[in-house]
Design a protein around this motif. Structure first.
Motif, PDB file in Angstrom:
ATOM      1  N   GLY B 181     -26.571 -28.240  22.255  1.00  0.00           N
ATOM      2  CA  GLY B 181     -26.259 -28.269  23.682  1.00  0.00           C
ATOM      3  C   GLY B 181     -25.816 -27.090  24.178  1.00  0.00           C
ATOM      4  N   ALA B 182     -25.120 -26.060  23.445  1.00  0.00           N
ATOM      5  CA  ALA B 182     -24.461 -24.846  24.251  1.00  0.00           C
ATOM      6  C   ALA B 182     -25.822 -23.967  24.182  1.00  0.00           C
ATOM      7  CB  ALA B 182     -23.509 -24.239  23.211  1.00  0.00           C
ATOM      8  N   THR B 183     -25.551 -23.154  25.453  1.00  0.00           N
ATOM      9  CA  THR B 183     -26.397 -21.973  25.828  1.00  0.00           C
ATOM     10  C   THR B 183     -26.077 -20.624  25.008  1.00  0.00           C
ATOM     11  OG1 THR B 183     -26.704 -22.997  27.932  1.00  0.00           O
ATOM     12  CG2 THR B 183     -27.467 -20.819  27.712  1.00  0.00           C
ATOM     13  N   PRO B 184     -27.137 -19.807  24.581  1.00  0.00           N
ATOM     14  CA  PRO B 184     -26.786 -18.620  23.907  1.00  0.00           C
ATOM     15  C   PRO B 184     -25.940 -17.647  24.830  1.00  0.00           C
ATOM     16  CG  PRO B 184     -29.226 -19.217  23.482  1.00  0.00           C
ATOM     17  CD  PRO B 184     -28.576 -20.181  24.660  1.00  0.00           C
ATOM     18  N   GLY B 185     -25.110 -16.988  24.353  1.00  0.00           N
ATOM     19  CA  GLY B 185     -24.013 -16.379  25.172  1.00  0.00           C
ATOM     20  C   GLY B 185     -22.777 -16.923  25.697  1.00  0.00           C
ATOM     21  N   LEU B 203     -36.998 -23.616  13.762  1.00  0.00           N
ATOM     22  CA  LEU B 203     -38.046 -24.381  13.696  1.00  0.00           C
ATOM     23  C   LEU B 203     -39.176 -24.094  14.882  1.00  0.00           C
ATOM     24  CD1 LEU B 203     -36.647 -27.988  13.372  1.00  0.00           C
ATOM     25  CD2 LEU B 203     -37.386 -26.693  11.700  1.00  0.00           C
ATOM     26  N   SER B 204     -38.754 -22.786  15.670  1.00  0.00           N
ATOM     27  CA  SER B 204     -39.955 -22.093  16.525  1.00  0.00           C
ATOM     28  C   SER B 204     -41.222 -21.897  15.792  1.00  0.00           C
ATOM     29  CB  SER B 204     -39.142 -21.309  17.431  1.00  0.00           C
ATOM     30  OG  SER B 204     -39.551 -20.046  16.796  1.00  0.00           O
ATOM     31  N   ARG B 205     -42.221 -21.829  16.481  1.00  0.00           N
ATOM     32  CA  ARG B 205     -43.358 -21.118  16.201  1.00  0.00           C
ATOM     33  C   ARG B 205     -43.394 -19.887  15.518  1.00  0.00           C
ATOM     34  NH1 ARG B 205     -48.585 -23.823  17.572  1.00  0.00           N
ATOM     35  NH2 ARG B 205     -47.829 -25.837  18.137  1.00  0.00           N
ATOM     36  N   ASN B 206     -42.590 -18.918  16.311  1.00  0.00           N
ATOM     37  CA  ASN B 206     -42.195 -17.653  15.744  1.00  0.00           C
ATOM     38  C   ASN B 206     -40.717 -17.331  16.165  1.00  0.00           C
ATOM     39  OD1 ASN B 206     -42.227 -14.665  16.256  1.00  0.00           O
ATOM     40  ND2 ASN B 206     -44.075 -14.819  17.284  1.00  0.00           N
ATOM     41  N   PRO B 207     -40.269 -17.389  14.864  1.00  0.00           N
ATOM     42  CA  PRO B 207     -38.809 -17.283  14.691  1.00  0.00           C
ATOM     43  C   PRO B 207     -38.363 -15.904  15.260  1.00  0.00           C
ATOM     44  CG  PRO B 207     -39.648 -18.294  12.779  1.00  0.00           C
ATOM     45  CD  PRO B 207     -40.833 -17.829  13.476  1.00  0.00           C
ATOM     46  N   TYR B 208     -39.115 -14.929  14.991  1.00  0.00           N
ATOM     47  CA  TYR B 208     -38.895 -13.353  15.294  1.00  0.00           C
ATOM     48  C   TYR B 208     -38.675 -13.573  16.974  1.00  0.00           C
ATOM     49  CZ  TYR B 208     -38.880  -8.517  16.460  1.00  0.00           C
ATOM     50  OH  TYR B 208     -38.539  -7.290  17.035  1.00  0.00           O
ATOM     51  N   GLN B 209     -39.799 -14.007  17.636  1.00  0.00           N
ATOM     52  CA  GLN B 209     -39.568 -13.971  18.940  1.00  0.00           C
ATOM     53  C   GLN B 209     -38.474 -14.646  19.624  1.00  0.00           C
ATOM     54  OE1 GLN B 209     -41.907 -12.161  20.826  1.00  0.00           O
ATOM     55  NE2 GLN B 209     -40.626 -12.749  22.569  1.00  0.00           N
ATOM     56  N   LYS B 210     -38.262 -15.890  19.111  1.00  0.00           N
ATOM     57  CA  LYS B 210     -37.321 -16.740  19.596  1.00  0.00           C
ATOM     58  C   LYS B 210     -35.826 -16.126  19.477  1.00  0.00           C
ATOM     59  CE  LYS B 210     -37.664 -20.678  21.127  1.00  0.00           C
ATOM     60  NZ  LYS B 210     -37.692 -20.952  22.440  1.00  0.00           N
ATOM     61  N   LEU B 215     -31.252 -13.374  21.728  1.00  0.00           N
ATOM     62  CA  LEU B 215     -30.266 -12.058  21.734  1.00  0.00           C
ATOM     63  C   LEU B 215     -30.489 -11.491  23.052  1.00  0.00           C
ATOM     64  CD1 LEU B 215     -31.552 -10.248  18.463  1.00  0.00           C
ATOM     65  CD2 LEU B 215     -28.863 -11.137  19.056  1.00  0.00           C
ATOM     66  N   GLU B 216     -31.344 -11.800  23.828  1.00  0.00           N
ATOM     67  CA  GLU B 216     -31.437 -11.073  25.339  1.00  0.00           C
ATOM     68  C   GLU B 216     -30.714 -12.197  26.193  1.00  0.00           C
ATOM     69  OE1 GLU B 216     -35.535 -10.777  26.040  1.00  0.00           O
ATOM     70  OE2 GLU B 216     -35.834  -8.959  25.129  1.00  0.00           O
ATOM     71  N   MET B 217     -30.753 -13.432  25.903  1.00  0.00           N
ATOM     72  CA  MET B 217     -29.969 -14.567  26.659  1.00  0.00           C
ATOM     73  C   MET B 217     -28.423 -13.985  26.462  1.00  0.00           C
ATOM     74  SD  MET B 217     -31.872 -18.218  26.229  1.00  0.00           S
ATOM     75  CE  MET B 217     -31.016 -19.078  27.113  1.00  0.00           C
ATOM     76  N   GLN B 218     -27.998 -13.906  25.326  1.00  0.00           N
ATOM     77  CA  GLN B 218     -26.704 -13.415  25.090  1.00  0.00           C
ATOM     78  C   GLN B 218     -26.461 -12.379  25.694  1.00  0.00           C
ATOM     79  OE1 GLN B 218     -26.765 -12.626  20.539  1.00  0.00           O
ATOM     80  NE2 GLN B 218     -25.879 -14.833  20.192  1.00  0.00           N
ATOM     81  N   LYS B 219     -27.027 -11.270  25.931  1.00  0.00           N
ATOM     82  CA  LYS B 219     -26.593 -10.066  26.455  1.00  0.00           C
ATOM     83  C   LYS B 219     -26.643 -10.295  28.058  1.00  0.00           C
ATOM     84  CE  LYS B 219     -28.965  -6.380  23.721  1.00  0.00           C
ATOM     85  NZ  LYS B 219     -30.409  -6.075  23.323  1.00  0.00           N
ATOM     86  N   GLU B 220     -27.639 -11.324  28.482  1.00  0.00           N
ATOM     87  CA  GLU B 220     -27.500 -11.381  30.007  1.00  0.00           C
ATOM     88  C   GLU B 220     -26.411 -12.145  30.273  1.00  0.00           C
ATOM     89  OE1 GLU B 220     -29.297 -10.350  32.294  1.00  0.00           O
ATOM     90  OE2 GLU B 220     -28.935 -11.730  33.924  1.00  0.00           O
ATOM     91  N   MET B 221     -25.942 -13.146  29.439  1.00  0.00           N
ATOM     92  CA  MET B 221     -24.577 -13.917  29.808  1.00  0.00           C
ATOM     93  C   MET B 221     -23.458 -12.982  29.744  1.00  0.00           C
ATOM     94  SD  MET B 221     -24.946 -17.261  30.161  1.00  0.00           S
ATOM     95  CE  MET B 221     -23.702 -18.445  29.342  1.00  0.00           C
ATOM     96  N   MET B 222     -23.493 -12.143  28.667  1.00  0.00           N
ATOM     97  CA  MET B 222     -22.503 -11.351  28.611  1.00  0.00           C
ATOM     98  C   MET B 222     -22.279 -10.172  29.841  1.00  0.00           C
ATOM     99  SD  MET B 222     -20.755 -11.705  25.724  1.00  0.00           S
ATOM    100  CE  MET B 222     -19.908 -10.201  25.124  1.00  0.00           C
ATOM    101  N   ARG B 223     -23.266 -10.004  30.118  1.00  0.00           N
ATOM    102  CA  ARG B 223     -23.384  -9.148  31.621  1.00  0.00           C
ATOM    103  C   ARG B 223     -22.694  -9.804  32.462  1.00  0.00           C
ATOM    104  NH1 ARG B 223     -26.289  -7.754  35.775  1.00  0.00           N
ATOM    105  NH2 ARG B 223     -27.674  -9.745  35.402  1.00  0.00           N
ATOM    106  N   LEU B 224     -23.121 -10.960  32.631  1.00  0.00           N
ATOM    107  CA  LEU B 224     -22.589 -11.986  33.868  1.00  0.00           C
ATOM    108  C   LEU B 224     -21.188 -12.310  33.894  1.00  0.00           C
ATOM    109  CD1 LEU B 224     -25.697 -14.455  34.212  1.00  0.00           C
ATOM    110  CD2 LEU B 224     -24.931 -12.458  35.811  1.00  0.00           C
ATOM    111  N   CYS B 225     -20.541 -12.646  32.706  1.00  0.00           N
ATOM    112  CA  CYS B 225     -19.361 -12.871  32.472  1.00  0.00           C
ATOM    113  C   CYS B 225     -18.196 -11.863  32.329  1.00  0.00           C
ATOM    114  CB  CYS B 225     -19.127 -14.106  31.315  1.00  0.00           C
ATOM    115  SG  CYS B 225     -19.239 -13.366  29.578  1.00  0.00           S
TER     116      CYS B 225
END
Lengths: 226, 226
Positions: B181-185, B203-210, B215-225
């Motif tokens: 339930g929690a969002t990255p970041g 369980l994603s088709r492309n674990p690396y891409q996911k 990591l990008e969502m984490q960065k974006e959240m950190m930038r916002l907060c």
């Protein structure tokens, strides 16, 4: 049969599986079951558990990993242990019912595996949080309705309190006899169904003789207290 | 690096070790560490843990057995895991300090293994006992002074409360991102140091891409907060 033997392999005494098989063979027909923990399972592996389970001759094999995770993880673990011949698994009441013990209980029922819940422990650190939560932990156990619960032989008041609240058919398994301080029979007198004894028997020169002595002490205590 | 990946092998997807090695290889250089639990260790064995530890290329290997026993048993378990190449072990704060986490901390220090304590969990059953004991559990963690503690990303208030009380150098590891339930970041914004992500990546088709997306969502959240 009121005795369960804890097979915690002593460090540095050679192969844990060979050691455990030796104890199991020597106690054939004398004990209700054997309890193995994480040190045994990590060192002997799930194959070691299988080997052990094949040699029990009717005694129960209890996996005491003190499971304390979400239901999904505990259920997968119980399945892997059951596949290796384990008859009962021990989990902590403190992880709660919803999404935890509820799921594990269902899995155990499906597998035909007995569930045992730790409601109290006996080491000094248990007084820091667990004993304060004793009422809540016992309530969770009543809700889950496992095959049995674990209560320490070193605190027979907890056993007496629980025995009054539990249904007749919920077993109380009680460790803490011998090295940890309780006398064989004390927990049985307070209402426990089985006493779990480890090093007192497994580290003795003659585990069979020591097990017989423990059983005789239990009988004598039961005679005195009943 | 703010991401730890939980390697919980899905049931019925073949050999767990092969599966885990595949994920580890595909995430090389992207994550801080990997977390393995009882289902992996029971099925792959301690040899499987060794194989995995040899392929990490600098990432941390965390054994999440949620140890919850007396100090003696937890210490032997930590030793066996360290011998197999594990860098950190997770135990429950619930078992207390005396004759439990005190001993485990000493063993971890001797072995050079990081200790991580579960102070709160996020499943519904956690509210039945664990959350009520949150204050006591946090106190035990402060006393033990482990490398890090575990707090759920789904309850960022607990993370904020802990961050105020903990020393700067005590890490907060936070699971519950994605499927739970929690969002990255989110947890990072509340004061966590690492977010633990499992199925969303594995369980994603492309674990690396996911993982890169997380990591990008984490960065974006950190930038916002921040």
């Amino acid at each position: 049969m009121t005795l369960i033997v804890a097979l915690d392999p002593p460090v540095g005494l050679g192969d844990p599986l060979t050691w455990a098989l030796g104890i199991v063979d020597s106690l054939h027909g004398v004990v209700r079951g054997f309890k193995i923990g994480l040190p045994f399972i990590l060192s002997a592996g799930i194959k070691g558990v299988e080997r052990l389970s094949e040699r029990l001759g009717g005694a129960m094999l209890i996996a005491d990993l003190k499971l304390a995770d979400i239901g999904y993880v505990m259920s997968i673990s119980a399945k892997l242990l059951a596949d290796a011949g384990v008859d009962a698994v021990i989990a902590h009441a403190f992880v709660g019912y919803k999404d935890a013990l509820e799921d594990l209980k269902k899995m155990c029922d499906d597998l035909g595996v007995k569930l045992v819940l730790v409601v109290a422990m006996s080491h000094r650190g248990a007084s820091e949080v667990m004993w304060k939560a004793y009422g809540d932990l016992l309530e969770i156990a009543l809700k889950v309705a496992p095959w049995g619960i674990v209560l320490p032989a070193t605190n027979t008041d907890l056993i007496r309190m629980a025995r009054k609240r539990l249904r007749e058919n919920m077993r109380i398994l009680s460790p803490g006899i011998g090295v940890q301080g309780a006398t064989p029979g004390e927990a049985l007198c307070a209402g426990a169904d089985y006493e779990i004894v480890g090093r007192l028997i497994t580290l003795s020169r003659n585990p069979y003789q020591k097990a017989i002595e423990v059983l005789e002490m239990q009988k004598e205590m039961m005679r005195l207290c009943s």
